[in-house]
Design a protein around this motif. Structure first.
Motif, PDB file in Angstrom:
ATOM      1  N   LEU A  96       0.852  -1.188   0.000  1.00 43.73           N
ATOM      2  CA  LEU A  96       0.000   0.000   0.000  1.00 43.73           C
ATOM      3  C   LEU A  96       0.891   1.242   0.000  1.00 43.73           C
ATOM      4  CD1 LEU A  96      -2.903  -0.782   2.506  1.00 43.73           C
ATOM      5  CD2 LEU A  96      -2.936  -0.899   0.025  1.00 43.73           C
ATOM      6  N   GLN A 100      -2.052   5.449   2.019  1.00 48.18           N
ATOM      7  CA  GLN A 100      -2.979   4.369   2.376  1.00 48.18           C
ATOM      8  C   GLN A 100      -2.598   3.741   3.712  1.00 48.18           C
ATOM      9  OE1 GLN A 100      -2.511   2.245  -1.343  1.00 48.18           O
ATOM     10  NE2 GLN A 100      -4.657   2.566  -1.852  1.00 48.18           N
ATOM     11  N   ASN A 101      -1.281   3.702   4.008  1.00 52.85           N
ATOM     12  CA  ASN A 101      -0.856   3.185   5.302  1.00 52.85           C
ATOM     13  C   ASN A 101      -1.253   4.117   6.440  1.00 52.85           C
ATOM     14  OD1 ASN A 101       0.723   0.592   5.678  1.00 52.85           O
ATOM     15  ND2 ASN A 101       1.586   1.335   3.746  1.00 52.85           N
ATOM     16  N   LEU A 103      -3.848   5.901   6.428  1.00 52.83           N
ATOM     17  CA  LEU A 103      -5.297   5.734   6.560  1.00 52.83           C
ATOM     18  C   LEU A 103      -5.664   4.536   7.434  1.00 52.83           C
ATOM     19  CD1 LEU A 103      -6.350   6.756   2.966  1.00 52.83           C
ATOM     20  CD2 LEU A 103      -7.202   7.790   5.069  1.00 52.83           C
ATOM     21  N   VAL A 104      -4.727   3.607   7.651  1.00 49.32           N
ATOM     22  CA  VAL A 104      -4.980   2.500   8.584  1.00 49.32           C
ATOM     23  C   VAL A 104      -5.406   3.060   9.941  1.00 49.32           C
ATOM     24  CG1 VAL A 104      -3.884   0.628   9.901  1.00 49.32           C
ATOM     25  CG2 VAL A 104      -3.487   0.829   7.454  1.00 49.32           C
ATOM     26  N   LEU A 107      -9.265   3.561  10.115  1.00 49.77           N
ATOM     27  CA  LEU A 107     -10.186   2.473   9.750  1.00 49.77           C
ATOM     28  C   LEU A 107     -11.438   2.423  10.620  1.00 49.77           C
ATOM     29  CD1 LEU A 107      -7.907  -0.578   8.859  1.00 49.77           C
ATOM     30  CD2 LEU A 107      -8.959   1.118   7.375  1.00 49.77           C
ATOM     31  N   VAL A 110     -14.386   4.652   9.397  1.00 49.62           N
ATOM     32  CA  VAL A 110     -14.785   4.633   7.995  1.00 49.62           C
ATOM     33  C   VAL A 110     -15.670   3.407   7.770  1.00 49.62           C
ATOM     34  CG1 VAL A 110     -13.895   4.465   5.639  1.00 49.62           C
ATOM     35  CG2 VAL A 110     -12.656   5.799   7.335  1.00 49.62           C
ATOM     36  N   PRO A 111     -16.777   3.553   6.994  1.00 51.03           N
ATOM     37  CA  PRO A 111     -17.661   2.405   6.765  1.00 51.03           C
ATOM     38  C   PRO A 111     -16.913   1.235   6.100  1.00 51.03           C
ATOM     39  CG  PRO A 111     -18.621   4.429   5.877  1.00 51.03           C
ATOM     40  CD  PRO A 111     -17.251   4.773   6.337  1.00 51.03           C
ATOM     41  N   THR A 112     -17.361   0.027   6.427  1.00 47.60           N
ATOM     42  CA  THR A 112     -16.666  -1.167   5.961  1.00 47.60           C
ATOM     43  C   THR A 112     -16.532  -1.222   4.440  1.00 47.60           C
ATOM     44  OG1 THR A 112     -17.483  -2.352   7.871  1.00 47.60           O
ATOM     45  CG2 THR A 112     -16.650  -3.688   6.066  1.00 47.60           C
ATOM     46  N   VAL A 115     -13.721   0.778   3.205  1.00 43.82           N
ATOM     47  CA  VAL A 115     -12.420   0.187   3.524  1.00 43.82           C
ATOM     48  C   VAL A 115     -12.100  -0.934   2.537  1.00 43.82           C
ATOM     49  CG1 VAL A 115     -11.123  -1.132   5.231  1.00 43.82           C
ATOM     50  CG2 VAL A 115     -12.529   0.800   5.957  1.00 43.82           C
ATOM     51  N   VAL A 116     -13.098  -1.821   2.308  1.00 42.22           N
ATOM     52  CA  VAL A 116     -12.873  -2.966   1.420  1.00 42.22           C
ATOM     53  C   VAL A 116     -12.531  -2.492   0.010  1.00 42.22           C
ATOM     54  CG1 VAL A 116     -13.962  -4.971   0.382  1.00 42.22           C
ATOM     55  CG2 VAL A 116     -14.288  -4.508   2.812  1.00 42.22           C
ATOM     56  N   ARG A 118     -11.286   0.427  -0.702  1.00 49.83           N
ATOM     57  CA  ARG A 118     -10.235   1.440  -0.575  1.00 49.83           C
ATOM     58  C   ARG A 118     -10.665   2.783  -1.172  1.00 49.83           C
ATOM     59  NH1 ARG A 118      -5.035  -1.532  -2.759  1.00 49.83           N
ATOM     60  NH2 ARG A 118      -5.736  -3.619  -2.245  1.00 49.83           N
ATOM     61  N   PHE A 120     -11.788   6.074   0.326  1.00 50.83           N
ATOM     62  CA  PHE A 120     -11.972   6.826   1.567  1.00 50.83           C
ATOM     63  C   PHE A 120     -12.615   8.173   1.281  1.00 50.83           C
ATOM     64  CE2 PHE A 120      -8.945   3.661   2.728  1.00 50.83           C
ATOM     65  CZ  PHE A 120      -9.175   3.420   4.071  1.00 50.83           C
TER      66      PHE A 120
ATOM     67  N   ALA B 183      -3.321  -2.346  12.890  1.00 54.11           N
ATOM     68  CA  ALA B 183      -4.657  -1.915  12.491  1.00 54.11           C
ATOM     69  C   ALA B 183      -5.690  -2.293  13.548  1.00 54.11           C
ATOM     70  CB  ALA B 183      -5.024  -2.541  11.147  1.00 54.11           C
ATOM     71  N   THR B 186      -6.477   0.109  16.357  1.00 52.81           N
ATOM     72  CA  THR B 186      -7.301   1.293  16.151  1.00 52.81           C
ATOM     73  C   THR B 186      -8.754   1.030  16.532  1.00 52.81           C
ATOM     74  OG1 THR B 186      -7.900   0.714  13.896  1.00 52.81           O
ATOM     75  CG2 THR B 186      -5.877   1.990  14.195  1.00 52.81           C
ATOM     76  N   ALA B 188     -10.797  -0.955  14.933  1.00 52.91           N
ATOM     77  CA  ALA B 188     -11.625  -1.307  13.782  1.00 52.91           C
ATOM     78  C   ALA B 188     -11.901  -2.808  13.791  1.00 52.91           C
ATOM     79  CB  ALA B 188     -10.928  -0.906  12.487  1.00 52.91           C
ATOM     80  N   LEU B 191     -13.203  -7.538   9.717  1.00 53.98           N
ATOM     81  CA  LEU B 191     -13.312  -7.527   8.257  1.00 53.98           C
ATOM     82  C   LEU B 191     -12.528  -6.352   7.676  1.00 53.98           C
ATOM     83  CD1 LEU B 191     -14.509  -8.771   5.740  1.00 53.98           C
ATOM     84  CD2 LEU B 191     -16.519  -7.332   6.027  1.00 53.98           C
ATOM     85  N   LYS B 192     -12.655  -5.185   8.321  1.00 56.13           N
ATOM     86  CA  LYS B 192     -11.939  -4.001   7.845  1.00 56.13           C
ATOM     87  C   LYS B 192     -10.439  -4.203   7.949  1.00 56.13           C
ATOM     88  CE  LYS B 192     -14.969  -0.610   9.802  1.00 56.13           C
ATOM     89  NZ  LYS B 192     -15.041   0.723  10.422  1.00 56.13           N
ATOM     90  N   SER B 195      -9.146  -7.166   5.594  1.00 56.64           N
ATOM     91  CA  SER B 195      -9.220  -6.909   4.154  1.00 56.64           C
ATOM     92  C   SER B 195      -8.235  -5.802   3.768  1.00 56.64           C
ATOM     93  CB  SER B 195     -10.644  -6.533   3.733  1.00 56.64           C
ATOM     94  OG  SER B 195     -10.987  -5.274   4.263  1.00 56.64           O
ATOM     95  N   TYR B 196      -8.074  -4.824   4.628  1.00 54.28           N
ATOM     96  CA  TYR B 196      -7.230  -3.676   4.254  1.00 54.28           C
ATOM     97  C   TYR B 196      -5.738  -3.981   4.387  1.00 54.28           C
ATOM     98  CZ  TYR B 196      -6.124   1.271   3.569  1.00 54.28           C
ATOM     99  OH  TYR B 196      -5.650   2.460   3.076  1.00 54.28           O
ATOM    100  N   PRO B 200      -3.747  -6.662   0.193  1.00 55.74           N
ATOM    101  CA  PRO B 200      -2.750  -6.168  -0.771  1.00 55.74           C
ATOM    102  C   PRO B 200      -1.483  -7.028  -0.809  1.00 55.74           C
ATOM    103  CG  PRO B 200      -3.513  -4.387   0.647  1.00 55.74           C
ATOM    104  CD  PRO B 200      -4.080  -5.643   1.200  1.00 55.74           C
TER     105      PRO B 200
END
Lengths: 253, 274
Positions: A96, A100-101, A103-104, A107, A110-112, A115-116, A118, A120, B183, B186, B188, B191-192, B195-196, B200
């Protein structure tokens, strides 16, 4: 001043071998406390217990008054949001981008589906970008993490903590695998978390010469005990030498 | 001066003698070797290996080989259609397997499963599928859905589901735990965070596994026709049954070209992904 992080009598053993023996540490908002001590003193175990990646056997672990050792499930998850972690190995997602890192750290808010996929919200991306800017890496926002140098990756990790809005930052040997110049840049980014953003920062260090100009206070660990707790300006070469060479049973001052 | 000394310019000292093995250790080595040999001899007997029969059969084989030349070009268009059908069976079957394996591999991987109570049954299920060959599944599906490539697709999909689910979950397990831990801190949800932070890094190896299994399935699909599940295998069986050797030669050449092309292409793609 009330402590942001307050550790009382933290005790832990691995398979009957005591590693932490009644550790007491306080860190206030805006303060940087360095943890030093020889290998095997229990620094890493202390940090793993502080985040509850490992559950300590006994003691209290208060983050703004909430005792992490007494919490479970959802309440624990919420309380841990106040903790930001900086690891020796950076722990970025390699494929990433830097942005994007960062943004971790966002998480949880932010709605799922976003996130899935990507995708934002613009406001979150802007926040992450300003965090990157704080550590001086805005120009690398779209560079993949595995293309950055070690020092740059660690600064992205610090920006990630900043984005998460955690008020207590735990850094476990953040510069152990960095060259001196990168180490200085990383420590000044950590220092600025406390000075400019009012975070409470607890940071373990292997090189005692990095303490000066970085930490406000120094906590010395040896054989799982706190053997010294001093303002950083009173932590001189002789004290450091004592901590690492002999077996002084000094009490905390 | 010895040759070695001359080349290396280093003085030689005798290597220290190897410590002698105990009698017990030597005896157990011999026992192991003899057991291995005995096992192999039993297998030879069970497999009816008979060099005399091979020798007697060789002239017949040679005769067929002679008859096979020149390979026949008659009905080549049908053969090419069947070859395309073979590729199609493998592609569709593998694609179905990907869709089926992706959700299960997350449940089967130690670091992403919600609980051991889910992981173990899922693992057992995947291993069960992997244990039955596509060919055997196809045999069953020909009886269930009738002759034709669709039975082959189902056979390929089911067996590949098992192999793929297992390989995917292993590549998830091999990922470093750090980014996920960072992660999770945080607050969260699972699933979040998974997957995040995992997707990748796992995507390149998952695509590589997918391509590898596609290659494998194209080779596997060439024989599905023998049980009536479509593809070039059907023509292969017909040619053998009719002793039509020139046609058989053509079929084998077509298979060889097809498999080589696919291997080359997929090898290049996998290299680009790594």
């Amino acid at each position: 001043m009330t402590a942001a992080l307050s550790v009382r009598g933290l005790t832990h053993a691995y398979g009957g071998v005591p590693v932490l023996r009644a550790i007491d540490v306080d860190v206030s908002a805006g303060e940087v406390v360095a943890v030093v001590g020889p290998s095997g003193a229990g620094k890493t175990t202390l940090f793993r217990c502080l985040t509850r990646l490992v559950r300590a056997d006994a003691g209290a672990l208060e983050v703004f008054g909430a005792d992490l050792l007494q919490l479970e499930g959802r309440a624990l998850r919420d309380a841990r949001r106040d903790l930001g972690l900086v690891f020796q190995s950076y722990n970025l997602v390699r494929r990433l981008s830097a942005l994007q890192n960062v943004l971790v750290g966002r998480l949880a808010d932010v709605p799922t589906w976003r996130v899935v996929l990507r995708r934002f919200p613009a406001a979150e991306e802007a926040l992450a970008a300003s965090c990157l800017d704080q550590v001086g890496l805005l120009a690398y926002a779209h560079t993949r993490a595995d293309r950055l140098s070690g020092g740059q990756q660690q600064r992205v990790a610090i920006a990630r903590v900043l984005a998460s809005r955690a008020r207590v930052v735990l850094a476990d040997e953040p510069v152990a695998s960095l060259d001196p110049a990168s180490a200085t840049a990383v420590l000044s980014a950590l220092r600025s978390l406390a000075t400019d953003h009012g975070k409470a920062v607890l940071c373990s260090l292997h090189q005692v010469d990095l303490v000066a100009g970085f930490a406000d206070r120094v906590v010395g660990l040896r054989d799982g005990r706190v053997v010294l707790d001093l303002p950083a300006d009173r932590f001189d070469a002789a004290t450091a030498h004592d901590l690492y060479s002999r077996t002084p049973e000094r009490t905390a001052s | 001066m010895t040759d070695v000394q001359e080349r290396s310019g280093v003085g030689l000292s005798p290597a220290p003698p190897r410590p002698a093995r105990s009698l017990r250790a030597r005896a157990s080595r011999w026992l192991l070797a003899l057991t291995g040999l005995a096992f192999f001899l039993v297998c030879l007997r069970l497999a009816d290996v008979d060099p005399v029969e091979l020798a007697e059969g060789l002239p017949t084989l040679a005769g067929w080989l002679v008859q096979a030349f020149p390979p026949s070009t008659e009905g080549l268009d049908l053969l090419l259609l069947r070859a395309a059908e073979t590729v199609a069976i493998a592609v569709v079957g593998t694609a179905f397997a990907v869709a089926l394996a992706l959700p299960l591999c997350v449940l089967a991987a130690r670091n992403t499963t919600p609980s051991g109570w889910v992981r173990v049954p899922v693992r057992l299920f995947l291993n069960g599928l992997r244990g039955v060959d596509s060919f055997v599944f196809a045999l069953l599906f020909v009886a269930a859905v009738g002759l034709g490539p669709f039975a082959g697709v189902l056979g390929i999909a089911l067996h590949t589901w098992g192999s793929m689910g297992k390989l995917f979950s292993e590549s998830i397990e091999s990922l470093p735990a750090g980014p996920l831990e960072a992660a999770e801190l945080t607050g969260a949800g699972g699933l979040k965070t998974s997957s995040y932070t995992l997707l990748p890094d796992v995507l390149p190896s998952i695509s590589g596994i997918g391509l590898y299994l596609l290659e494998f399935n194209i080779r596997a699909s060439t024989v599905l026709g023998v049980v009536g599940a479509g593809g070039i295998g059907q023509e292969l069986k017909n040619a053998v049954d009719l002793l039509a050797f020139p046609r058989l030669a053509t079929i084998l050449i077509v298979i060889l070209i097809m498999v080589t092309l696919v291997d080359q292409l997929s090898g290049r793609l996998r290299k680009a992904l790594a």
